[in-house]
Design a protein around this motif. Sequence first.
Motif, PDB file in Angstrom:
ATOM      1  N   TYR A 161      -4.370  30.353 121.709  1.00  0.00           N
ATOM      2  CA  TYR A 161      -3.157  30.693 120.950  1.00  0.00           C
ATOM      3  C   TYR A 161      -1.950  30.509 121.859  1.00  0.00           C
ATOM      4  CZ  TYR A 161       0.544  33.877 119.372  1.00  0.00           C
ATOM      5  OH  TYR A 161       1.762  34.427 119.029  1.00  0.00           O
ATOM      6  N   HIS A 162      -0.981  29.725 121.408  1.00  0.00           N
ATOM      7  CA  HIS A 162       0.228  29.464 122.188  1.00  0.00           C
ATOM      8  C   HIS A 162       1.392  30.195 121.535  1.00  0.00           C
ATOM      9  CE1 HIS A 162      -1.851  26.436 124.601  1.00  0.00           C
ATOM     10  NE2 HIS A 162      -2.392  26.014 123.477  1.00  0.00           N
ATOM     11  N   GLY A 163       1.710  31.349 122.074  1.00  0.00           N
ATOM     12  CA  GLY A 163       2.775  32.173 121.514  1.00  0.00           C
ATOM     13  C   GLY A 163       4.114  31.998 122.198  1.00  0.00           C
ATOM     14  N   ARG A 164       4.132  31.220 123.270  1.00  0.00           N
ATOM     15  CA  ARG A 164       5.387  30.949 124.002  1.00  0.00           C
ATOM     16  C   ARG A 164       5.689  29.458 123.925  1.00  0.00           C
ATOM     17  NH1 ARG A 164       5.101  33.446 129.918  1.00  0.00           N
ATOM     18  NH2 ARG A 164       7.229  32.641 129.881  1.00  0.00           N
ATOM     19  N   ARG A 165       6.944  29.153 123.665  1.00  0.00           N
ATOM     20  CA  ARG A 165       7.328  27.741 123.583  1.00  0.00           C
ATOM     21  C   ARG A 165       7.217  27.077 124.947  1.00  0.00           C
ATOM     22  NH1 ARG A 165      12.707  27.782 119.616  1.00  0.00           N
ATOM     23  NH2 ARG A 165      11.633  28.551 117.746  1.00  0.00           N
ATOM     24  N   GLN A 166       7.718  27.773 125.961  1.00  0.00           N
ATOM     25  CA  GLN A 166       7.650  27.188 127.286  1.00  0.00           C
ATOM     26  C   GLN A 166       6.235  27.315 127.832  1.00  0.00           C
ATOM     27  OE1 GLN A 166       9.088  29.981 126.423  1.00  0.00           O
ATOM     28  NE2 GLN A 166       9.354  31.452 128.076  1.00  0.00           N
ATOM     29  N   ASP A 167       5.890  26.391 128.704  1.00  0.00           N
ATOM     30  CA  ASP A 167       4.571  26.471 129.319  1.00  0.00           C
ATOM     31  C   ASP A 167       4.492  27.735 130.156  1.00  0.00           C
ATOM     32  OD1 ASP A 167       3.755  24.104 128.212  1.00  0.00           O
ATOM     33  OD2 ASP A 167       4.437  22.884 129.903  1.00  0.00           O
ATOM     34  N   GLY A 168       3.352  28.343 130.145  1.00  0.00           N
ATOM     35  CA  GLY A 168       3.138  29.543 130.934  1.00  0.00           C
ATOM     36  C   GLY A 168       1.654  29.788 131.097  1.00  0.00           C
ATOM     37  N   LYS A 169       1.272  30.370 132.215  1.00  0.00           N
ATOM     38  CA  LYS A 169      -0.135  30.669 132.436  1.00  0.00           C
ATOM     39  C   LYS A 169      -0.605  31.671 131.389  1.00  0.00           C
ATOM     40  CE  LYS A 169       0.034  29.874 137.435  1.00  0.00           C
ATOM     41  NZ  LYS A 169      -0.166  30.493 138.778  1.00  0.00           N
ATOM     42  N   PRO A 170      -1.741  31.431 130.771  1.00  0.00           N
ATOM     43  CA  PRO A 170      -2.202  32.325 129.704  1.00  0.00           C
ATOM     44  C   PRO A 170      -2.936  33.546 130.248  1.00  0.00           C
ATOM     45  CG  PRO A 170      -3.773  30.563 129.980  1.00  0.00           C
ATOM     46  CD  PRO A 170      -2.651  30.273 130.949  1.00  0.00           C
ATOM     47  N   VAL A 171      -2.999  34.552 129.425  1.00  0.00           N
ATOM     48  CA  VAL A 171      -3.969  35.625 129.618  1.00  0.00           C
ATOM     49  C   VAL A 171      -5.279  35.126 129.020  1.00  0.00           C
ATOM     50  CG1 VAL A 171      -4.615  37.984 128.983  1.00  0.00           C
ATOM     51  CG2 VAL A 171      -2.224  37.434 129.509  1.00  0.00           C
ATOM     52  N   VAL A 172      -6.364  35.263 129.754  1.00  0.00           N
ATOM     53  CA  VAL A 172      -7.674  34.845 129.255  1.00  0.00           C
ATOM     54  C   VAL A 172      -8.536  36.084 129.059  1.00  0.00           C
ATOM     55  CG1 VAL A 172      -9.739  33.474 129.667  1.00  0.00           C
ATOM     56  CG2 VAL A 172      -7.513  32.618 130.431  1.00  0.00           C
ATOM     57  N   ILE A 173      -9.073  36.240 127.859  1.00  0.00           N
ATOM     58  CA  ILE A 173      -9.985  37.347 127.581  1.00  0.00           C
ATOM     59  C   ILE A 173     -11.355  36.770 127.248  1.00  0.00           C
ATOM     60  CG2 ILE A 173      -8.251  39.025 126.893  1.00  0.00           C
ATOM     61  CD1 ILE A 173      -8.716  38.288 124.009  1.00  0.00           C
ATOM     62  N   VAL A 174     -12.372  37.390 127.803  1.00  0.00           N
ATOM     63  CA  VAL A 174     -13.751  36.918 127.667  1.00  0.00           C
ATOM     64  C   VAL A 174     -14.576  38.036 127.056  1.00  0.00           C
ATOM     65  CG1 VAL A 174     -15.772  36.052 128.887  1.00  0.00           C
ATOM     66  CG2 VAL A 174     -13.478  35.455 129.710  1.00  0.00           C
ATOM     67  N   GLY A 175     -15.358  37.724 126.022  1.00  0.00           N
ATOM     68  CA  GLY A 175     -16.182  38.734 125.370  1.00  0.00           C
ATOM     69  C   GLY A 175     -17.649  38.365 125.355  1.00  0.00           C
ATOM     70  N   LYS A 176     -18.473  39.282 125.808  1.00  0.00           N
ATOM     71  CA  LYS A 176     -19.927  39.076 125.788  1.00  0.00           C
ATOM     72  C   LYS A 176     -20.401  38.950 124.348  1.00  0.00           C
ATOM     73  CE  LYS A 176     -24.231  41.583 126.801  1.00  0.00           C
ATOM     74  NZ  LYS A 176     -24.783  42.870 127.289  1.00  0.00           N
ATOM     75  N   GLY A 177     -21.131  37.867 124.044  1.00  0.00           N
ATOM     76  CA  GLY A 177     -21.546  37.594 122.680  1.00  0.00           C
ATOM     77  C   GLY A 177     -23.051  37.505 122.509  1.00  0.00           C
ATOM     78  N   ILE A 178     -23.777  38.511 122.964  1.00  0.00           N
ATOM     79  CA  ILE A 178     -25.229  38.532 122.751  1.00  0.00           C
ATOM     80  C   ILE A 178     -25.485  39.086 121.357  1.00  0.00           C
ATOM     81  CG2 ILE A 178     -27.453  39.400 123.556  1.00  0.00           C
ATOM     82  CD1 ILE A 178     -26.162  37.394 125.443  1.00  0.00           C
ATOM     83  N   THR A 179     -25.856  38.197 120.430  1.00  0.00           N
ATOM     84  CA  THR A 179     -25.935  38.585 119.023  1.00  0.00           C
ATOM     85  C   THR A 179     -27.128  39.486 118.727  1.00  0.00           C
ATOM     86  OG1 THR A 179     -27.087  36.519 118.521  1.00  0.00           O
ATOM     87  CG2 THR A 179     -24.687  36.554 118.249  1.00  0.00           C
ATOM     88  N   PHE A 180     -28.155  39.416 119.526  1.00  0.00           N
ATOM     89  CA  PHE A 180     -29.219  40.419 119.506  1.00  0.00           C
ATOM     90  C   PHE A 180     -29.877  40.415 120.877  1.00  0.00           C
ATOM     91  CE2 PHE A 180     -33.458  42.164 118.911  1.00  0.00           C
ATOM     92  CZ  PHE A 180     -33.138  43.339 118.256  1.00  0.00           C
ATOM     93  N   ASP A 181     -30.130  41.607 121.397  1.00  0.00           N
ATOM     94  CA  ASP A 181     -30.691  41.725 122.748  1.00  0.00           C
ATOM     95  C   ASP A 181     -32.005  42.484 122.702  1.00  0.00           C
ATOM     96  OD1 ASP A 181     -31.141  41.759 125.437  1.00  0.00           O
ATOM     97  OD2 ASP A 181     -29.696  43.364 125.859  1.00  0.00           O
ATOM     98  N   SER A 182     -33.089  41.730 122.718  1.00  0.00           N
ATOM     99  CA  SER A 182     -34.421  42.340 122.791  1.00  0.00           C
ATOM    100  C   SER A 182     -34.780  42.746 124.215  1.00  0.00           C
ATOM    101  CB  SER A 182     -35.467  41.349 122.276  1.00  0.00           C
ATOM    102  OG  SER A 182     -35.604  40.271 123.202  1.00  0.00           O
TER     103      SER A 182
END
Length: 494
Positions: free
Chosen positions: A247-268
């Motif tokens: 998602y680019h919410g700033r017109r000018q270039d800028g370093k993004p915030v990166v968010i990472v989410g664990k996506g284990i849909t089922f964990d046996s």
Amino acid sequence: MQVKVITADPLKFVTPALVVGCFEDVDGTDLLERLDRGLNGVLSFLRQQKEFSGELNKVKELNTLGQMPAERVVLVGLGKRRELTAERVRQSAGTASRTLNQLGVSSCLATLPQIEGGDRFAGAVVEGMMLGSYRFDVYRTEPKERACLAELNLAAETKREAKAMALASSESRIICDAVRMARDLVSHPGNHATPAFLAEQALAIAARQGFACHVLDAKEIENLGMNGLLFVGKGSAQPPRFIIMEYHGRRQDGKPVVIVGKGITFDSGGISLKPREGMERMKDDMSGAAAVFGVMKAAAALKIPVNLVGLVPAAENMPDGGAYKPGDVVRTMSGKTVEINNTDAEGRMVLCDALHYAQRYRPSALIDLATLTGACLVALGTEASGLMGNDDGLKRALKKAGEATGERVWELPLWDEYGEAMKSDIADLKNAGGPHAGTVTAAWFLRQFVGKAKWAHLDIAGTAWEEKGRNYLPKGATGVGVRLLVDYLRGIAG
């Protein structure tokens, strides 16, 4: 849920339910005094008999028996006036909405705390009502026994106040829609919410909100050398996916915030199989991924002026003949090798590849969310998420956002000495460090893959699921992390 702001007299408004906040140490306000007279002194009687005193989150429901336009009045305690906060208003509103759900009320009028500047709590009322009334019944075939709260009216005294309340309400509704979506994703069972399903949802959200989304399949994951993610998914008939949202919410270039989410849909647990008790809840092991989806949706809808990247490594951890095994050595995307001594420590294996991938964005901040360790539930219970990281400023900002939203975090140490537990005899690292300090050693492992980025890790194992149900957290998925990170992003956006 529809949210409207009205300027009519609450006591003359036709509604199935009128929700009124009451202080524990204030006998009456103008509204309460008029309400008491309209109900022939019932409120005074309740106080005298100590049946309702305004204690925080206590509720009393009254049928008006036709004595006023509202069919019923729901009194909800706000606690002591001097201790009033947005979180207390949020809790009280959530408690009231759960009562309305139980009564089968689909519409209500809620009055804000009658104090100077009370309009600033409009957003908290909306959040409490929308989140408290949530329920997940997609898979029920029987008709709903009771209606669900679908319309919320807020009472304002002036048009100027109504305008401010309408803006706050609109923003809170957008955020709550994102939280409810995250709760839905976590609530879907594992046979439905597969890695492919998460990828489809990400593409759909991106199309609706107007940001970019790209999904890597198993072959592309292999070509990138993301063997941490690839190996975790090897035991499943459902191939892994790597989801990239921008998602680019700033017109000018800028370093993004990166968010990472664990996506284990089922964990046996994989070959290191979990006990059968409670395993059905392991569909919630993609709560971090759901939070990332929610944050992306809300940030785009609110047009927050930041650049934001959401990364979700999605896989299912199962124990078939192709599954990775204890004793295996995996070469991750970073080139670091990891000895597998517990296949149930799979979250850090998918995250380490995602965190390394994130470095190509040269992020201004890197934040991951994961139901990573049962040890965090032991340490902090369900009241706070664990926080660890390498940058004090980032951690302070997340703590501030946690206090503002009620999604509190608590910092745990991340000293180098904890790394001793993660040393392997045959590889660079091992993926589990034994029975002690499991939350910290897991975070220490992740830190080896973040490079020079300012990084914070949120262990949401204790906060992603509510066992009993309370205030604005009904039993089940909580959607934790969405409101926290949206508040953080709005803070850094100025």
